[in-house]
Enzyme design. Sequence first.
Site, PDB file in Angstrom:
ATOM      1  N   SER A  10      -1.742   3.608   7.907  1.00  0.00           N
ATOM      2  CA  SER A  10      -2.073   3.283   6.524  1.00  0.00           C
ATOM      3  C   SER A  10      -0.869   2.866   5.694  1.00  0.00           C
ATOM      4  O   SER A  10      -0.993   2.056   4.779  1.00  0.00           O
ATOM      5  CB  SER A  10      -2.773   4.475   5.860  1.00  0.00           C
ATOM      6  OG  SER A  10      -3.990   4.757   6.526  1.00  0.00           O
ATOM      7  N   THR A  11       0.305   3.405   5.965  1.00  0.00           N
ATOM      8  CA  THR A  11       1.477   3.123   5.129  1.00  0.00           C
ATOM      9  C   THR A  11       2.654   2.696   5.992  1.00  0.00           C
ATOM     10  O   THR A  11       2.682   2.918   7.202  1.00  0.00           O
ATOM     11  CB  THR A  11       1.882   4.363   4.308  1.00  0.00           C
ATOM     12  OG1 THR A  11       2.356   5.389   5.201  1.00  0.00           O
ATOM     13  CG2 THR A  11       0.691   4.903   3.522  1.00  0.00           C
TER      14      THR A  11
END
Length: 298
Positions: A10-11
Amino acid sequence: MALVGYARVSTEDQATARQLDELSAAGCREVAEEHASGGDRDRPVLARTLARLKPGDTLVVVSLDRLARSLSHLLGVLEDLQARGAHFRSLRDPVDTASPQGLFTLQVLGAAAQLERALIRERTRSGMRAAAARGSRPGNPGLRAGDPAARRATSEARRASYLARLVAGADAWLPAVQRLRTDGRAWDDVVRYLNARRALGAPPWTSERLVRAVRRMVAEGLAEPALLAAARPAPAPDRLLAVVAGILRSDPGATLRQIGARLEAIREPTPRGGATWQPGSVAHVVARARKAGLLPGP
């Protein structure tokens, strides 16, 4: 038939190393990596990966949540893969659409999604009935009252959301639009090209939708205004016949594929506006050139 891996975190702070190890151990020679939210359906790396899959290929992920966070999105991708003759496998879940057990699991997921949609509809209706019983009405009170400020805020929110979706998926379509429009191709030709290569699950383009998207990108300074210029007129049929006749006069032994390659090299569009010449299309043009007297008979 290839195993194509897809790894997602996600990041930027997170790493895909563990997923890469598992996918490599499963036999994936090619793995696409992406940093994006699982709830975001407009992921350019995923879109490009899906678009490259051929019949018989298998998309492999470590777990289902690496591909999608919602059941509807997951099923949309799986159904499109199945329609294209490609397969899907999740290493940590009992989903492998190349096997009967995997297909059964897919059917169970589809039934669960249908039940989920029915429950959501029923909850929504119940909430609306309860609100109506209390004298409340659904929707934005400002919009119902015709408040200009509420209308402007809603319009701006929609425009911002539309631009965000365009920018998120632009890598999958804007470079092709820039290349084809720079070559003078008409919008209908560009639409056919994009739809032939669109990502699985993506809606088909129309000329109106594509022009609107390009206009917005131009207005935001994200694309060149020249993309909106009028396309050059299609070459007259006699010009195409003359070009093919010239190729054969300079090389009488050229095969249909060689003639097609020459036409593609000079960016001569097909009669339907395409970029790739098939031997059958070349043979048709050669026959017309002979009939027009530009070439001797066979």
